[in-house]
Enzyme design. Structure first.
Site, PDB file in Angstrom:
ATOM      1  N   TYR A 146     -24.438  24.040 -18.195  1.00  0.00           N
ATOM      2  CA  TYR A 146     -23.513  24.716 -17.271  1.00  0.00           C
ATOM      3  C   TYR A 146     -22.605  25.677 -18.037  1.00  0.00           C
ATOM      4  O   TYR A 146     -22.434  26.831 -17.644  1.00  0.00           O
ATOM      5  CB  TYR A 146     -22.689  23.660 -16.543  1.00  0.00           C
ATOM      6  CG  TYR A 146     -21.708  24.222 -15.550  1.00  0.00           C
ATOM      7  CD1 TYR A 146     -22.132  24.706 -14.316  1.00  0.00           C
ATOM      8  CD2 TYR A 146     -20.342  24.236 -15.827  1.00  0.00           C
ATOM      9  CE1 TYR A 146     -21.223  25.209 -13.394  1.00  0.00           C
ATOM     10  CE2 TYR A 146     -19.426  24.732 -14.905  1.00  0.00           C
ATOM     11  CZ  TYR A 146     -19.876  25.219 -13.692  1.00  0.00           C
ATOM     12  OH  TYR A 146     -18.974  25.718 -12.783  1.00  0.00           O
TER      13      TYR A 146
ATOM     14  N   ALA B  57     -23.089  27.008 -20.993  1.00  0.00           N
ATOM     15  CA  ALA B  57     -23.873  28.107 -21.571  1.00  0.00           C
ATOM     16  C   ALA B  57     -24.166  29.162 -20.511  1.00  0.00           C
ATOM     17  O   ALA B  57     -24.043  30.368 -20.774  1.00  0.00           O
ATOM     18  CB  ALA B  57     -25.178  27.561 -22.158  1.00  0.00           C
TER      19      ALA B  57
ATOM     20  N   LYS C 229     -22.506  29.765 -17.643  1.00  0.00           N
ATOM     21  CA  LYS C 229     -21.292  30.450 -17.200  1.00  0.00           C
ATOM     22  C   LYS C 229     -20.757  31.397 -18.273  1.00  0.00           C
ATOM     23  O   LYS C 229     -20.231  32.472 -17.958  1.00  0.00           O
ATOM     24  CB  LYS C 229     -20.223  29.420 -16.828  1.00  0.00           C
ATOM     25  CG  LYS C 229     -20.529  28.609 -15.567  1.00  0.00           C
ATOM     26  CD  LYS C 229     -20.735  29.507 -14.362  1.00  0.00           C
ATOM     27  CE  LYS C 229     -20.837  28.715 -13.072  1.00  0.00           C
ATOM     28  NZ  LYS C 229     -21.173  29.586 -11.911  1.00  0.00           N
TER      29      LYS C 229
ATOM     30  N   ASP D 199     -33.182  31.222  -2.085  1.00  0.00           N
ATOM     31  CA  ASP D 199     -32.959  30.628  -3.401  1.00  0.00           C
ATOM     32  C   ASP D 199     -32.688  31.765  -4.374  1.00  0.00           C
ATOM     33  O   ASP D 199     -33.569  32.596  -4.638  1.00  0.00           O
ATOM     34  CB  ASP D 199     -34.194  29.839  -3.820  1.00  0.00           C
ATOM     35  CG  ASP D 199     -34.053  29.164  -5.170  1.00  0.00           C
ATOM     36  OD1 ASP D 199     -33.078  29.455  -5.890  1.00  0.00           O
ATOM     37  OD2 ASP D 199     -34.930  28.342  -5.506  1.00  0.00           O
TER      38      ASP D 199
ATOM     39  N   SER E 298     -16.509  29.837 -14.914  1.00  0.00           N
ATOM     40  CA  SER E 298     -15.691  28.628 -15.000  1.00  0.00           C
ATOM     41  C   SER E 298     -14.836  28.672 -16.250  1.00  0.00           C
ATOM     42  O   SER E 298     -15.200  29.313 -17.247  1.00  0.00           O
ATOM     43  CB  SER E 298     -16.603  27.391 -15.040  1.00  0.00           C
ATOM     44  OG  SER E 298     -15.892  26.236 -15.436  1.00  0.00           O
TER      45      SER E 298
END
Length: 295
Positions: free
Chosen positions: A179, A181, A183, A88, A166
């Site tokens: 997501y 924030a 990336k 993880d 992204s």
């Protein structure tokens, strides 16, 4: 994005005896050792495969031991030099073990691609705080922890680090607050580290991925943290995973600071930089007329 099932993080797959890295076949990355996080499936899997095709020895990573072993076996059957580690990447101890796997198997580390992350589709006002944290952790610490553990070895090899971001990080996207924030944070992280590590010779880059074909079972998190299908994207807007993987390899080979994938990504970057109000107007308009696009 790695599978949402989280097995016992102490599990370690395919721990071979240490051997000098030797390429299964010649290529630009012959003699190099790479770790690709989140490579049990999707873009990560195809990036690992492309690195193997160019001669690299690759450590695969994921959280689903069954899927990870299937991918590892498939690449081995193709004649590639790979090993794998269930880890993880939001757990620093797991990341230390991931790096140790590469060193034990191949004796060095030259390339790190931090691809593993979790995505989401939920409006901020509806999101449980824990879901926001989970998504943000996967996208920020999922790059910070592997790099922190790998950094001394990458400095020694004057190696390469690529954060997978992204195009949604370039201008934000409704229903993707955590997501986007996470990336977006990777770009500033890479910039800062370039300044700090300028004299080490290490390469730090970011790839902003656009719409890409997904595995059929890919899921993202909703407002309560439940896995749901990813929002529909017209096929004509999407690149294949193989196409994206080869763009990532070109980015690594050229040691670029930033690569933006797709014409849409370049358009977003251009508008966000020079015409931000127009960009916001386009997003608001599509949100009213194409709400399903974001959900």
């Amino acid at each position: 994005m790695s599978d949402l099932h989280v097995p016992d993080s102490s599990t370690l797959l395919q721990q071979p005896t240490r051997a000098k890295a030797t390429a299964a076949q010649p290529g630009h990355f012959a003699g190099k050792v790479a770790i690709v996080t989140g490579s049990e499936s999707g873009i990560g899997r195809e990036t690992a495969r492309a690195l193997c095709e160019q001669g690299a020895s690759v450590v695969l990573n994921g959280r689903n031991p069954v899927r990870l072993e299937q991918t590892c076996s498939s690449l081995r059957e193709a004649g590639f030099l790979v090993t794998s580690c269930v880890a993880d990447v939001t757990d620093y101890a797991d990341c230390q073990r991931l790096i140790s796997t590469a060193l034990h198997a191949f004796g060095q580390l030259d390339i790190l691609v931090t691809n593993a992350s979790i995505s989401m589709r939920a409006y901020f006002a509806d999101m449980e705080p824990e879901v926001f944290r989970q998504v943000l952790d996967s996208n920020v610490y999922g790059s910070v922890y592997p790099l922190k553990a790998a950094l001394p070895h990458l400095i020694q090899s004057r190696g390469s680090v690529t954060f997978i971001s992204s195009i949604s990080a370039l201008n934000g996207m409704p229903s993707g607050s955590a997501y986007c924030a996470g990336k977006a944070a990777l770009s500033n992280l890479a910039h800062t580290l370039r300044l700090e590590l300028l004299d080490t010779g290490i390469h730090l880059g970011v790839v902003h991925i656009g719409f890409t074909q997904n595995d059929a079972d890919k899921r993202v998190l909703d407002a309560t943290g439940q896995p749901v299908q990813i929002a529909h994207r017209p096929p004509r807007w999407q690149k294949t995973q193989v196409q994206v993987a080869h763009i990532i390899l070109r980015h690594i080979r050229r040691r670029r600071q930033r690569t933006v994938i797709s014409a849409l990504g370049h358009l977003i970057l251009l508008v966000h930089t020079y015409l931000p109000r127009l960009g916001d107007w386009v997003v608001r308009t599509t949100l009213r007329r194409m709400r399903h696009f974001y959900e």
